[in-house]
Design a protein around this motif. Structure first.
Motif, short mmCIF file in Angstrom:
data_model
loop_
_atom_site.label_atom_id
_atom_site.label_comp_id
_atom_site.label_asym_id
_atom_site.label_seq_id
_atom_site.Cartn_x
_atom_site.Cartn_y
_atom_site.Cartn_z
N PRO A 136 -20.92 22.89 -11.36
CA PRO A 136 -22.27 23.46 -11.50
C PRO A 136 -22.22 24.99 -11.49
O PRO A 136 -21.55 25.59 -10.65
CB PRO A 136 -23.01 22.94 -10.27
N GLU A 162 -29.69 19.15 -18.18
CA GLU A 162 -28.52 18.34 -17.82
C GLU A 162 -27.43 18.39 -18.89
O GLU A 162 -26.30 18.00 -18.64
CB GLU A 162 -28.93 16.88 -17.56
N GLN A 163 -27.75 18.86 -20.11
CA GLN A 163 -26.75 18.95 -21.18
C GLN A 163 -26.15 20.34 -21.31
O GLN A 163 -25.11 20.51 -21.95
CB GLN A 163 -27.38 18.55 -22.51
N GLN A 165 -24.66 22.46 -19.23
CA GLN A 165 -23.34 22.72 -18.65
C GLN A 165 -22.24 22.13 -19.53
O GLN A 165 -21.23 22.79 -19.79
CB GLN A 165 -23.27 22.10 -17.24
N GLU A 166 -22.43 20.89 -19.96
CA GLU A 166 -21.41 20.24 -20.78
C GLU A 166 -21.19 21.00 -22.08
O GLU A 166 -20.04 21.24 -22.48
CB GLU A 166 -21.81 18.79 -21.08
#
Length: 239
Positions: A136, A162-163, A165-166
């Motif tokens: 994170p 939520e997407q 970081q990836e």
């Protein structure tokens, strides 16, 4: 997730590297004390000096494991003992085989994050690998704005939280893999354009004669491999 989940196999004892092979090795860096002692015995004096500069024992042990296992892997291709593998270092610190071994045509690159490392090996092609543990980060948008091209930043910013970081780590590993292959520094990150989406694999937009492959080597990790040219065959080994 569009990265490849490799089938990590045990390497054969008669390890061979064909001209169009690309071998990726997955290496667990947390090793028993006795094995670490054996690995440390194969390192050069400058590698041991580097190891002892680490403040934390965990980091020191992982460095010894990474370099010692790298020597074992390269030695198995070259047909020599691990301690006989000699390195030179490019101006940004990238290790390459010393001139005495350069005629073998063996290219390699190593990346590690937390307790995992990946080593990429092939013949006669520049190659780079980057591995990142997905952690994170509160400043992920600021980092993207600093290091990425505007359209890359815009894509990342448009995604659900939520997407982000990836996607950030996918961009980062792809750019770093190419820059590690060429020996260029992180200052060039914003000059390398990567095209990807949450569901489509990445490709290098700015450089046409390079291949890019995304890998998911373990849970919470992302990696990318950049290889000069096309038409190569991938094999994934578990050390």
């Amino acid at each position: 997730m569009s990265g490849l989940n490799c089938m990590w196999l045990s390497a054969p004892t008669d390890l061979t590297l064909l001209p169009n092979d690309v071998h990726i090795w997955r290496i667990e860096l947390d090793r028993p004390e006795a094995q670490l002692e054996n690995l440390a015995a194969t390192l050069s004096s400058d590698e041991l000096t580097r190891a002892h500069r680490f403040h934390f024992q965990e980091h020191r042990q992982r460095f010894i494991a990474g370099r010692g296992i790298l020597r074992q892997i390269l030695g198995s291709y070259l047909g020599i003992e691990p301690q006989q593998v000699q390195f030179d270092y490019q101006h940004r610190g990238k290790p390459v085989l010393a001139d005495t071994l350069a005629s073998t045509g063996l290219f390699f690159n190593l990346s590690h994050s937390q307790g995992l490392a990946l080593c990429a090996v092939n013949c006669d092609r520049l190659i780079g690998v980057d591995l990142e543990y997905i952690r994170p980060m509160s400043d992920v948008e600021a980092l993207a704005q600093r290091f990425f091209l505007p359209r890359e930043y815009d894509l990342m910013r448009s995604l659900p939280a939520e997407q982000k970081q990836e996607i950030f780590f996918r961009y980062w590993t792809c750019k770093e893999a190419y820059l590690k292959a060429t020996g260029e520094g992180i200052a060039q990150l914003e000059k390398i354009e990567i095209v990807l989406t949450p569901t489509e694999p990445a490709r290098l937009q700015t450089i046409k004669d390079w291949s890019l492959l995304e890998i998911v080597p373990a849970e919470n990790y992302l990696a990318a491999v950049a290889v000069a040219g096309f038409g190569w065959q991938l094999k994934c080994w578990q050390y």
